[in-house]
Motif scaffolding. Structure first.
Motif, PDB file in Angstrom:
ATOM      1  N   VAL A 229       0.846  -1.197   0.000  1.00  0.00           N
ATOM      2  CA  VAL A 229       0.000   0.000   0.000  1.00  0.00           C
ATOM      3  C   VAL A 229       0.876   1.240   0.000  1.00  0.00           C
ATOM      4  O   VAL A 229       1.767   1.380   0.847  1.00  0.00           O
ATOM      5  N   ASN A 230       0.650   2.134  -0.967  1.00  0.00           N
ATOM      6  CA  ASN A 230       1.481   3.326  -1.114  1.00  0.00           C
ATOM      7  C   ASN A 230       0.809   4.607  -0.649  1.00  0.00           C
ATOM      8  O   ASN A 230       1.476   5.518  -0.172  1.00  0.00           O
ATOM      9  N   ASP A 231      -0.513   4.679  -0.821  1.00  0.00           N
ATOM     10  CA  ASP A 231      -1.182   5.965  -0.599  1.00  0.00           C
ATOM     11  C   ASP A 231      -2.631   5.732  -0.203  1.00  0.00           C
ATOM     12  O   ASP A 231      -3.068   4.583  -0.010  1.00  0.00           O
ATOM     13  N   LEU A 232      -3.390   6.834  -0.088  1.00  0.00           N
ATOM     14  CA  LEU A 232      -4.783   6.740   0.336  1.00  0.00           C
ATOM     15  C   LEU A 232      -5.624   5.974  -0.671  1.00  0.00           C
ATOM     16  O   LEU A 232      -6.540   5.251  -0.285  1.00  0.00           O
ATOM     17  N   ALA A 233      -5.333   6.115  -1.955  1.00  0.00           N
ATOM     18  CA  ALA A 233      -6.099   5.392  -2.966  1.00  0.00           C
ATOM     19  C   ALA A 233      -5.992   3.884  -2.745  1.00  0.00           C
ATOM     20  O   ALA A 233      -7.001   3.165  -2.773  1.00  0.00           O
ATOM     21  N   ASP A 234      -4.764   3.397  -2.511  1.00  0.00           N
ATOM     22  CA  ASP A 234      -4.570   1.964  -2.250  1.00  0.00           C
ATOM     23  C   ASP A 234      -5.313   1.541  -0.984  1.00  0.00           C
ATOM     24  O   ASP A 234      -5.977   0.493  -0.953  1.00  0.00           O
TER      25      ASP A 234
END
Length: 247
Positions: A229-234
C-alpha cells in the motif's frame, strides 16, 4: 479543544422505501477540512442534503453550528455555504449577475468582483451561464457557495470537470478558506485530493460510516496488512474490497 461545528449521529433515511442512509455518524471541528469518501450510492450526496435541511433523517440527529438544519433553514443559510453536484442556473444569467443575486440573500456578502477573481472567473463576469464551459460553471457554483461569507462550507465533487490548472486553483482556495477559519466538508472521489487536503475523512459504504480518522491512519492501517500500500487510494480500495467480502 476544538469546537464541533457539525455533529451527525446515527442518521438513517429511506427514499422511495429504499434505505439510503443506514447509520451515518461523524463530527467536524471548527477550521477543519473533513472529507467524505465512498463509492457511488454510498450516501455521500444524501448526507450533504441532510446537512442543508433539504432532507430530514428518519432516525438519528444532525446538528450544524448548533442548529437542526430542517428546523432553522434561515440560520443555516446564513452560516453554511453549499455547492451541490447537480446545481444549474438559467442559461442567460451572467456570472456577475448570479453572484449579485445570491449576495442579496445575505447580510454581509463578499464582493462580487473579488470573488469572481478568487475562483478564476474574472474575465467571465459578463458571460452567460449557458455559454460557460463545464469547468467555468463549476467554478461559478463554488463562488455562489462562498458569497455569503459562510462559517461552514459543503462541497460536493467540486473539482469534477476542472482542468489541472483550475483544480489547482480551487484546492488552493480551499486551503485559504481553512486559514480564514472556515470549516470545509469535502465530498470527493479523488483520493489524492483527500490525502492532500483533509485533516480527517469518513468512508461511507452502503449508507453506513465504516471508518473515520486522518488519511495517514487509514494508510498506516492498510499498510500493516499489505506492505505494498502506497497511498490513500490503495488503502481506500483495499477497505472497500474488505467491506464487500464481508457483506
Amino acid at each position: 479543544m476544538s469546537t464541533t461545528v457539525i455533529d451527525v449521529r446515527n442518521a438513517a433515511l429511506r427514499l422511495s422505501g429504499k434505505p439510503v442512509l443506514r447509520d451515518v455518524s461523524f463530527t467536524v471541528a471548527e477550521g477543519e477540512i473533513f472529507g467524505i469518501l465512498g463509492p457511488n450510492g454510498a450516501g455521500k450526496s444524501t448526507t450533504a442534503e441532510c446537512l442543508s435541511g433539504a432532507l430530514v433523517p428518519e432516525h438519528g440527529s444532525i446538528r450544524v453550528a448548533g442548529m437542526q438544519p430542517h428546523h432553522d433553514l434561515a440560520g443555516i443559510r446564513e452560516t453554511v455555504g453549499y455547492q451541490f453536484q447537480s446545481a444549474q442556473l438559467p442559461p442567460a444569467l451572467r456570472a456577475r449577475e448570479a453572484i449579485e443575486l445570491f449576495a442579496s440573500f445575505y447580510p454581509s456578502p463578499r464582493n462580487s468582483v473579488e470573488l469572481l477573481e478568487a475562483v478564476g472567473l474574472g474575465d467571465c463576469a459578463k458571460t452567460p451561464y449557458g455559454r460557460m464551459s463545464g469547468g467555468q460553471q463549476q467554478r461559478l457554483s463554488i463562488a455562489l457557495a462562498l458569497v455569503g461569507n459562510p462559517r461552514i462550507i459543503v462541497l460536493d465533487e467540486l473539482t469534477t470537470g476542472l482542468d489541472p490548472e483550475g483544480r489547482r486553483d480551487v484546492l488552493e482556495l480551499i486551503r485559504q478558506m481553512r486559514r480564514e477559519g472556515v470549516s470545509v466538508v469535502l465530498i470527493t472521489h479523488f483520493m489524492d485530493e483527500a490525502q492532500r487536503l483533509c485533516d480527517r475523512v469518513a468512508v461511507l459504504f452502503r449508507g453506513t460510516t465504516c471508518w473515520t480518522g486522518p488519511p495517514s491512519e487509514l494508510v498506516a492501517e492498510a499498510r500493516g496488512r499489505n506492505p505494498e500500500v502506497n497511498d490513500l487510494a490503495d488503502a481506500y480500495l483495499g477497505l472497500l474490497e474488505e467491506l464487500r467480502r464481508n457483506q
